[in-house]
Motif scaffolding. Structure first.
Motif, PDB file in Angstrom:
ATOM      1  N   TYR A   8      10.844  22.318  -5.287  1.00  0.00           N
ATOM      2  CA  TYR A   8      11.402  20.981  -5.188  1.00  0.00           C
ATOM      3  C   TYR A   8      12.387  20.646  -6.297  1.00  0.00           C
ATOM      4  O   TYR A   8      13.320  19.881  -6.111  1.00  0.00           O
ATOM      5  N   ALA A   9      12.173  21.237  -7.494  1.00  0.00           N
ATOM      6  CA  ALA A   9      13.052  20.861  -8.600  1.00  0.00           C
ATOM      7  C   ALA A   9      14.240  21.812  -8.743  1.00  0.00           C
ATOM      8  O   ALA A   9      15.034  21.667  -9.650  1.00  0.00           O
ATOM      9  N   ALA A  10      14.375  22.788  -7.829  1.00  0.00           N
ATOM     10  CA  ALA A  10      15.540  23.682  -7.894  1.00  0.00           C
ATOM     11  C   ALA A  10      16.667  23.077  -7.054  1.00  0.00           C
ATOM     12  O   ALA A  10      16.398  22.293  -6.143  1.00  0.00           O
ATOM     13  N   PRO A  11      17.938  23.447  -7.368  1.00  0.00           N
ATOM     14  CA  PRO A  11      19.021  22.894  -6.549  1.00  0.00           C
ATOM     15  C   PRO A  11      18.821  23.295  -5.088  1.00  0.00           C
ATOM     16  O   PRO A  11      18.460  24.426  -4.803  1.00  0.00           O
ATOM     17  N   GLU A  12      19.062  22.364  -4.162  1.00  0.00           N
ATOM     18  CA  GLU A  12      18.760  22.625  -2.750  1.00  0.00           C
ATOM     19  C   GLU A  12      19.872  23.350  -2.020  1.00  0.00           C
ATOM     20  O   GLU A  12      19.637  24.077  -1.083  1.00  0.00           O
ATOM     21  N   ALA A  22      29.538  17.409 -10.808  1.00  0.00           N
ATOM     22  CA  ALA A  22      30.334  16.200 -11.034  1.00  0.00           C
ATOM     23  C   ALA A  22      29.607  15.230 -11.969  1.00  0.00           C
ATOM     24  O   ALA A  22      30.241  14.433 -12.649  1.00  0.00           O
ATOM     25  N   LEU A  23      28.276  15.296 -11.986  1.00  0.00           N
ATOM     26  CA  LEU A  23      27.514  14.313 -12.771  1.00  0.00           C
ATOM     27  C   LEU A  23      27.079  14.823 -14.139  1.00  0.00           C
ATOM     28  O   LEU A  23      26.484  14.099 -14.918  1.00  0.00           O
ATOM     29  N   ARG A  24      27.358  16.089 -14.429  1.00  0.00           N
ATOM     30  CA  ARG A  24      26.879  16.663 -15.689  1.00  0.00           C
ATOM     31  C   ARG A  24      27.518  16.007 -16.903  1.00  0.00           C
ATOM     32  O   ARG A  24      28.749  15.940 -16.969  1.00  0.00           O
ATOM     33  N   PRO A  25      26.713  15.551 -17.861  1.00  0.00           N
ATOM     34  CA  PRO A  25      27.316  15.045 -19.101  1.00  0.00           C
ATOM     35  C   PRO A  25      28.077  16.175 -19.799  1.00  0.00           C
ATOM     36  O   PRO A  25      27.641  17.322 -19.758  1.00  0.00           O
ATOM     37  N   LYS A  26      29.221  15.830 -20.403  1.00  0.00           N
ATOM     38  CA  LYS A  26      30.080  16.881 -20.973  1.00  0.00           C
ATOM     39  C   LYS A  26      29.839  17.130 -22.462  1.00  0.00           C
ATOM     40  O   LYS A  26      30.248  18.153 -22.990  1.00  0.00           O
ATOM     41  N   GLU A  30      26.875  12.052 -24.462  1.00  0.00           N
ATOM     42  CA  GLU A  30      26.665  11.574 -23.080  1.00  0.00           C
ATOM     43  C   GLU A  30      25.309  12.011 -22.536  1.00  0.00           C
ATOM     44  O   GLU A  30      24.860  11.525 -21.508  1.00  0.00           O
ATOM     45  N   PHE A  31      24.694  12.982 -23.214  1.00  0.00           N
ATOM     46  CA  PHE A  31      23.422  13.537 -22.741  1.00  0.00           C
ATOM     47  C   PHE A  31      22.310  12.533 -23.033  1.00  0.00           C
ATOM     48  O   PHE A  31      22.069  12.178 -24.183  1.00  0.00           O
ATOM     49  N   VAL A  32      21.630  12.092 -21.990  1.00  0.00           N
ATOM     50  CA  VAL A  32      20.614  11.040 -22.138  1.00  0.00           C
ATOM     51  C   VAL A  32      19.278  11.658 -22.568  1.00  0.00           C
ATOM     52  O   VAL A  32      18.920  12.743 -22.122  1.00  0.00           O
ATOM     53  N   GLY A  62      11.585  24.780 -20.687  1.00  0.00           N
ATOM     54  CA  GLY A  62      11.074  23.579 -20.025  1.00  0.00           C
ATOM     55  C   GLY A  62      11.189  23.695 -18.522  1.00  0.00           C
ATOM     56  O   GLY A  62      11.901  24.560 -18.014  1.00  0.00           O
ATOM     57  N   PRO A  63      10.501  22.813 -17.801  1.00  0.00           N
ATOM     58  CA  PRO A  63      10.525  22.846 -16.340  1.00  0.00           C
ATOM     59  C   PRO A  63      11.950  22.713 -15.781  1.00  0.00           C
ATOM     60  O   PRO A  63      12.849  22.241 -16.484  1.00  0.00           O
ATOM     61  N   PRO A  64      12.163  23.099 -14.509  1.00  0.00           N
ATOM     62  CA  PRO A  64      13.496  23.042 -13.918  1.00  0.00           C
ATOM     63  C   PRO A  64      14.055  21.626 -13.847  1.00  0.00           C
ATOM     64  O   PRO A  64      13.284  20.664 -13.729  1.00  0.00           O
ATOM     65  N   LYS A  68      18.764  22.182 -18.856  1.00  0.00           N
ATOM     66  CA  LYS A  68      19.004  23.387 -19.657  1.00  0.00           C
ATOM     67  C   LYS A  68      20.444  23.910 -19.449  1.00  0.00           C
ATOM     68  O   LYS A  68      21.147  24.187 -20.412  1.00  0.00           O
ATOM     69  N   THR A  69      20.850  24.015 -18.184  1.00  0.00           N
ATOM     70  CA  THR A  69      22.215  24.489 -17.911  1.00  0.00           C
ATOM     71  C   THR A  69      23.232  23.511 -18.502  1.00  0.00           C
ATOM     72  O   THR A  69      24.243  23.909 -19.089  1.00  0.00           O
ATOM     73  N   THR A  70      22.937  22.234 -18.350  1.00  0.00           N
ATOM     74  CA  THR A  70      23.833  21.201 -18.889  1.00  0.00           C
ATOM     75  C   THR A  70      23.976  21.372 -20.399  1.00  0.00           C
ATOM     76  O   THR A  70      25.101  21.316 -20.932  1.00  0.00           O
ATOM     77  N   THR A 219      12.439  13.849 -14.029  1.00  0.00           N
ATOM     78  CA  THR A 219      13.425  14.933 -13.934  1.00  0.00           C
ATOM     79  C   THR A 219      14.798  14.429 -13.476  1.00  0.00           C
ATOM     80  O   THR A 219      14.926  13.936 -12.346  1.00  0.00           O
ATOM     81  N   PRO A 220      15.838  14.553 -14.311  1.00  0.00           N
ATOM     82  CA  PRO A 220      17.153  14.065 -13.918  1.00  0.00           C
ATOM     83  C   PRO A 220      17.674  14.654 -12.607  1.00  0.00           C
ATOM     84  O   PRO A 220      18.272  13.946 -11.808  1.00  0.00           O
ATOM     85  N   ARG A 221      17.415  15.945 -12.373  1.00  0.00           N
ATOM     86  CA  ARG A 221      17.922  16.523 -11.108  1.00  0.00           C
ATOM     87  C   ARG A 221      17.335  15.769  -9.922  1.00  0.00           C
ATOM     88  O   ARG A 221      18.033  15.469  -8.962  1.00  0.00           O
ATOM     89  N   ALA A 223      16.141  12.692  -9.959  1.00  0.00           N
ATOM     90  CA  ALA A 223      16.687  11.320  -9.958  1.00  0.00           C
ATOM     91  C   ALA A 223      18.030  11.305  -9.220  1.00  0.00           C
ATOM     92  O   ALA A 223      18.262  10.480  -8.333  1.00  0.00           O
ATOM     93  N   ASN A 224      18.900  12.260  -9.563  1.00  0.00           N
ATOM     94  CA  ASN A 224      20.216  12.308  -8.915  1.00  0.00           C
ATOM     95  C   ASN A 224      20.089  12.608  -7.419  1.00  0.00           C
ATOM     96  O   ASN A 224      20.841  12.091  -6.602  1.00  0.00           O
ATOM     97  N   ARG A 225      19.117  13.444  -7.092  1.00  0.00           N
ATOM     98  CA  ARG A 225      18.934  13.792  -5.670  1.00  0.00           C
ATOM     99  C   ARG A 225      18.451  12.578  -4.877  1.00  0.00           C
ATOM    100  O   ARG A 225      18.957  12.287  -3.796  1.00  0.00           O
TER     101      ARG A 225
END
Ligand code: ATP
Length: 338
Positions: A8-12, A22-26, A30-32, A62-64, A68-70, A219-221, A223-225
């Motif tokens: 569920y927490a992996a990109p679909e 598009a939503l990744r903080p740069k 900006e990283f919350v 940490g969990p997916p 981490k990638t961000t 999990t931000p991912r 939240a965005n989903r």
């Protein structure tokens, strides 16, 4: 056996990956959330910049979906260095890694996602490279084979793992800094959602924001989903993105009031109905619901434990009183939590 669930927490999908991009903080500011990790990372990067050297190797655990990638992308951005993306499953032979390492530019950031899934031979090559910026390449075959040393330009490895415990000690020791990413508080997820809604030009009421944050499993991912599902709902039904729209949209996607999805509930139901609430070992539990134990351990369990619905005991996993109450089941007189 039932059909396996998705992680569920992996990109679909590709669409989700593009949306995430598009939503990744740069940058770090900006990283919350993750205040401690952010401060630690900031110090590490600034010290390296002042000394004009590549930053220490960084392990993100940490969990997916927690960023981490961000963060790896932010390290590249903050150091103004190029970023090379790779992953453990892509490094199944020492040769795969040798070709990546030998083509790195000086100072380049090498991101290795799921670093715990690298082949052992590649791991051994990596820790030599991380320590001495050197690898030994085997030339020829059989008795005539010789090893030729190859000097590498200094670089920084940013490794990401959902299972830090699976990394061999020699590899773990080569990281100058390990960041343990924690689940986000609801107020932090509200900030993530607020920013995402602004970028998507979506008007979201305050109660909608709160309701999505509360159901995002820290999990931000996710939240965005969920935000995306709510946006779709509001668009199709030509209705404002209100708290009510959130309830309707998320009900449609089987996300309950605490943010539990189908798989979370299947784990709790399985534990209670097949094992009388436990204790039971994670592998047995996973088999009983037809799911990979790795998914249960790295995705489902951390969230259920954090929500107080599941407890880990020396004899196995146990459903808590809250789990029975949440599922609307009678609470047994004794729950083996010792
Ligand atoms: N602290 C944050 N602030 C704002 N957005 C975030 C934050 N952390 C993650 N996100 C968003 O969540 C999404 C997923 O983040 P990311 O891909 O970095 O997670 P991950 O931990 O690398 O996941 P995985 O382990 O599955 O690769 C991205 O869209 C990113 O924009």
């Amino acid at each position: 056996m039932s059909e396996p669930f998705n992680d569920y927490a992996a990109p679909e999908s590709e669409a989700e990956l593009a949306f995430e991009g598009a939503l990744r903080p740069k940058n770090l500011s900006e990283f919350v959330g993750q205040t401690k990790v952010r401060t630690q990372l900031d110090l590490l990067l600034r010290a390296a910049a002042l000394q004009g050297r590549a930053p220490d190797h960084i392990l993100l655990a940490g969990p997916p979906g927690l960023g981490k990638t961000t963060l790896a992308m932010i390290v590249a951005e903050e150091t103004s260095q190029p970023l090379r993306m790779s992953s453990g499953p892509a490094l199944q032979h020492a040769g795969d890694l040798a070709s990546v390492l030998s083509s790195l530019l000086p100072g380049e950031i090498l991101f290795i996602d799921e670093i715990h899934r690298m082949a052992r031979s590649a791991e051994e090559m990596l820790y030599l490279a991380m320590e001495d910026f050197r690898i030994d390449i085997m030339v020829g075959k059989g008795a005539g084979a010789t090893s030729v040393p190859l000097e590498l330009a200094p670089f920084t490895v940013v490794g990401a793992t959902t299972r830090a415990g699976l990394l061999p000690n020699p590899l773990r020791d080569r990281f100058g800094f390990t960041a343990h990413l924690e689940f986000y508080e609801d107020a932090e997820l509200e900030q993530v959602l607020h920013r995402a809604a602004r970028l998507l030009e979506l008007e979201l009421s305050d109660d909608a924001l709160t309701s999505i944050a509360r159901r995002s499993r820290g999990t931000p991912r996710i939240a965005n989903r969920l935000l995306r599902r709510v946006r779709d709902y509001a668009l199709v039904h030509e209705t404002p993105a209100s708290g009510e729209a959130v309830d309707r949209a998320l009900e449609l996607y089987d996300v309950d009031a605490l943010g539990l999805d189908r798989l979370d509930r299947a784990v709790l139901h399985g534990l209670i109905s097949r094992f009388r609430g436990g204790p039971v070992g994670i592998k047995t539990l996973a088999v009983s619901i037809g799911e990979e134990s790795d998914t249960i351990e790295s995705v489902v369990e951390p969230f259920l434990v954090r929500s107080g619905l599941l407890a880990r005991t020396p004899r196995g996993r146990v459903a808590t009183e809250l789990a029975y109450l949440h599922l609307g089941l009678p609470v047994p007189e004794q729950i083996p939590l010792a």
